[in-house]
Design a protein around this motif. Structure first.
Motif, PDB file in Angstrom:
ATOM      1  N   ARG A   1     -25.986  11.296  -6.521  1.00 30.37           N
ATOM      2  CA  ARG A   1     -25.963  12.164  -5.333  1.00 30.37           C
ATOM      3  C   ARG A   1     -24.695  12.989  -5.160  1.00 30.37           C
ATOM      4  O   ARG A   1     -24.736  14.092  -4.605  1.00 30.37           O
ATOM      5  CB  ARG A   1     -26.185  11.321  -4.077  1.00 30.37           C
ATOM      6  CG  ARG A   1     -27.563  10.699  -3.986  1.00 30.37           C
ATOM      7  CD  ARG A   1     -27.751  10.063  -2.623  1.00 30.37           C
ATOM      8  NE  ARG A   1     -29.022   9.365  -2.499  1.00 30.37           N
ATOM      9  CZ  ARG A   1     -29.392   8.688  -1.420  1.00 30.37           C
ATOM     10  NH1 ARG A   1     -28.590   8.623  -0.370  1.00 30.37           N
ATOM     11  NH2 ARG A   1     -30.556   8.076  -1.381  1.00 30.37           N
ATOM     12  N   LEU A   2     -23.565  12.470  -5.583  1.00 25.51           N
ATOM     13  CA  LEU A   2     -22.305  13.148  -5.287  1.00 25.51           C
ATOM     14  C   LEU A   2     -22.177  14.535  -5.911  1.00 25.51           C
ATOM     15  O   LEU A   2     -21.601  15.437  -5.274  1.00 25.51           O
ATOM     16  CB  LEU A   2     -21.120  12.270  -5.698  1.00 25.51           C
ATOM     17  CG  LEU A   2     -20.815  11.078  -4.772  1.00 25.51           C
ATOM     18  CD1 LEU A   2     -19.614  10.304  -5.287  1.00 25.51           C
ATOM     19  CD2 LEU A   2     -20.577  11.533  -3.332  1.00 25.51           C
ATOM     20  N   PRO A   3     -22.670  14.753  -7.138  1.00 21.44           N
ATOM     21  CA  PRO A   3     -22.545  16.111  -7.679  1.00 21.44           C
ATOM     22  C   PRO A   3     -23.178  17.173  -6.784  1.00 21.44           C
ATOM     23  O   PRO A   3     -22.663  18.291  -6.675  1.00 21.44           O
ATOM     24  CB  PRO A   3     -23.248  16.013  -9.034  1.00 21.44           C
ATOM     25  CG  PRO A   3     -23.066  14.588  -9.438  1.00 21.44           C
ATOM     26  CD  PRO A   3     -23.192  13.822  -8.158  1.00 21.44           C
ATOM     27  N   GLY A   4     -24.271  16.845  -6.118  1.00 24.63           N
ATOM     28  CA  GLY A   4     -24.912  17.778  -5.216  1.00 24.63           C
ATOM     29  C   GLY A   4     -24.157  17.988  -3.926  1.00 24.63           C
ATOM     30  O   GLY A   4     -24.484  18.881  -3.139  1.00 24.63           O
ATOM     31  N   LEU A   5     -23.121  17.165  -3.696  1.00 22.27           N
ATOM     32  CA  LEU A   5     -22.309  17.282  -2.490  1.00 22.27           C
ATOM     33  C   LEU A   5     -20.926  17.848  -2.806  1.00 22.27           C
ATOM     34  O   LEU A   5     -20.007  17.750  -1.998  1.00 22.27           O
ATOM     35  CB  LEU A   5     -22.175  15.910  -1.824  1.00 22.27           C
ATOM     36  CG  LEU A   5     -23.489  15.285  -1.340  1.00 22.27           C
ATOM     37  CD1 LEU A   5     -23.279  13.834  -0.928  1.00 22.27           C
ATOM     38  CD2 LEU A   5     -24.072  16.086  -0.179  1.00 22.27           C
ATOM     39  N   GLY A   6     -20.791  18.407  -3.996  1.00 21.77           N
ATOM     40  CA  GLY A   6     -19.553  19.069  -4.359  1.00 21.77           C
ATOM     41  C   GLY A   6     -18.492  18.188  -4.976  1.00 21.77           C
ATOM     42  O   GLY A   6     -17.341  18.604  -5.132  1.00 21.77           O
TER      43      GLY A   6
ATOM     44  N   THR B   1     -13.112   5.377  -3.205  1.00 19.72           N
ATOM     45  CA  THR B   1     -13.630   4.059  -3.581  1.00 19.72           C
ATOM     46  C   THR B   1     -13.977   4.014  -5.055  1.00 19.72           C
ATOM     47  O   THR B   1     -13.691   3.016  -5.741  1.00 19.72           O
ATOM     48  CB  THR B   1     -14.859   3.717  -2.713  1.00 19.72           C
ATOM     49  OG1 THR B   1     -14.519   3.851  -1.332  1.00 19.72           O
ATOM     50  CG2 THR B   1     -15.328   2.303  -2.987  1.00 19.72           C
ATOM     51  N   ILE B   2     -14.585   5.052  -5.564  1.00 14.86           N
ATOM     52  CA  ILE B   2     -14.921   5.097  -6.999  1.00 14.86           C
ATOM     53  C   ILE B   2     -13.652   5.022  -7.843  1.00 14.86           C
ATOM     54  O   ILE B   2     -13.574   4.273  -8.824  1.00 14.86           O
ATOM     55  CB  ILE B   2     -15.727   6.362  -7.321  1.00 14.86           C
ATOM     56  CG1 ILE B   2     -17.109   6.296  -6.668  1.00 14.86           C
ATOM     57  CG2 ILE B   2     -15.876   6.551  -8.840  1.00 14.86           C
ATOM     58  CD1 ILE B   2     -17.866   7.609  -6.700  1.00 14.86           C
TER      59      ILE B   2
ATOM     60  N   LEU C   1     -16.767  13.298  -9.107  1.00 17.71           N
ATOM     61  CA  LEU C   1     -16.550  11.886  -9.455  1.00 17.71           C
ATOM     62  C   LEU C   1     -17.819  11.195  -9.936  1.00 17.71           C
ATOM     63  O   LEU C   1     -17.769  10.023 -10.339  1.00 17.71           O
ATOM     64  CB  LEU C   1     -15.968  11.133  -8.256  1.00 17.71           C
ATOM     65  CG  LEU C   1     -14.444  10.976  -8.201  1.00 17.71           C
ATOM     66  CD1 LEU C   1     -13.962   9.976  -9.227  1.00 17.71           C
ATOM     67  CD2 LEU C   1     -13.743  12.306  -8.355  1.00 17.71           C
ATOM     68  N   GLY C   2     -18.963  11.888  -9.911  1.00 18.47           N
ATOM     69  CA  GLY C   2     -20.202  11.277 -10.377  1.00 18.47           C
ATOM     70  C   GLY C   2     -20.109  10.725 -11.784  1.00 18.47           C
ATOM     71  O   GLY C   2     -20.522   9.578 -12.042  1.00 18.47           O
TER      72      GLY C   2
END
Length: 364
Positions: free
Chosen positions: A282-287, A243-244, A290-291
């Motif tokens: 949040r996404l960087p912490g989920l691997g 989506t990003i 795309l953050g």
């Protein structure tokens, strides 16, 4: 820098739009336009979901820089919404999901009591789910249209409420809403979410509305980010990333989100900016890597909105297209969409999103 700009935008919006509801003490509501007509001063036309986003913006500001005066305003706005609406719900499932999300954030920030309203709102959302077209809630009661603007915020709300007072099954409901959107309303060519679909009485799909709105991408992204937090498969992270990429490819001009005019459309870009910022945080912490892409769009949009502001009584005034200079309306007869509270909230929202990323040190 962004915190200061968000504070200036907050002051301008509240100066021009925030008033007591019918003069009642202990209440506040956002007047739908500035300069307002007599009907708008009296709130005879009721913009329920705009008030939810006004509440959301106040919570953003309180998180940015807590202040007891703003805390009181948050409580007064909640009371004003309740009194004007006469209840916590209405016939539109998207409206009530937005208010539920804002109330939940206000509770976490300022202990606003939410058990009664959230119980009513989530009960109506649960009852709104049917098997027509494979699932999902309707846009409104008695309608034949199911769409992303209703199912997206419902999914986010259920994902959050599941651990804060809701039913155990609410997290699965969040998954079901989001999976329904994924299966029926994702454009396979672009990865963008279409608006919705019309359903026959027997449950078959009559027509798919392939219009693309920015805020549809925002709520789907927000739902995926919420669900990714407790999922190890990577499915929801992958859908958030898709989506990003789709937004950054198709819905921006030089990384600036496109507007959708005034009225309800005035809120669309700001909503997407809010959930892009959440994804960037949040996404960087989920691997995910795309953050920074999400953050870049938020910062570029905030820069454009600020650069193209106009000066008006009370502070800066923002336009519906952040890449174009805003025009100042001079009276209630001046048909400029800059009058709309929705347009001003959207700009305030993107500035708060940039300020949040600034606090977190997220690259953009």
């Amino acid at each position: 820098m962004w915190a200061a700009r968000a504070a200036v935008a907050e002051r301008a919006v509240l100066t021009r739009h925030l008033r007591r509801f019918w003069g009642l003490p202990g209440t506040r509501l956002g007047v739908a336009a500035w300069p307002p007509s007599a009907r708008q001063r009296l709130h005879t036309h009721w913009n329920y979901w705009w008030q939810a986003h006004l509440l959301d913006c106040l919570v953003d500001a309180q998180q940015r820089q807590p202040h007891p005066g703003r805390a009181a305003t948050i409580h007064r706005l909640v009371r004003g919404i309740r009194l004007r609406n006469l209840s916590w719900t209405n016939a539109y499932y998207d409206d009530i999901a937005w208010l539920g999300l804002a109330l939940l954030r206000a509770h976490e920030c300022e202990q606003v009591p939410v058990q009664v309203p959230l119980t009513a709102i989530t009960a109506q959302l649960r009852d709104g789910w049917t098997d027509h077209a494979g699932g999902g809630v309707w846009w409104r009661r008695g309608d034949n249209f199911k769409n992303v603007p209703a199912n997206g915020p419902a999914a986010i709300l259920f994902a959050r409420w599941a651990s804060l007072g809701g039913e155990r099954a609410d997290r699965q409901r969040a998954r079901s809403h989001t999976e329904w959107m994924e299966q029926l309303l994702v454009d396979p060519g672009t990865g963008l979410l279409w608006d919705g679909l019309y359903v026959e009485p027997d449950g078959t799909v009559r027509d798919v509305v392939r219009t693309v709105y920015t805020y549809c991408q925002g709520v789907f992204l927000g739902a995926c980010v919420e669900l990714a937090a407790e999922d190890t498969s990577g499915v929801w992270v992958g859908r958030a990333e898709r989506t990003i990429r789709a937004v950054a490819t198709h819905l921006v001009d030089h990384d600036v989100l496109r507007g959708r005019g005034g009225g309800d459309g005035g809120l669309f870009a700001g909503i997407l900016a809010r959930y892009l910022a959440l994804a960037a945080a949040r996404l960087p912490g989920l691997g995910s890597d795309l953050g920074p892409v999400a953050a870049r769009v938020v910062i570029a949009s905030a820069q454009a909105a600020w650069r193209n502001r106009a000066l008006a009584r009370g502070g800066p005034l923002f336009g519906p297209e952040w890449t174009r200079p805003a025009d100042v309306p001079h009276s209630a007869r001046h048909r400029r969409v800059e009058r709309d509270l929705s347009v001003q909230l959207s700009a305030w929202m993107v500035l708060e999103a940039a300020a949040m990323l600034e606090r977190l040190g997220s690259p953009g």
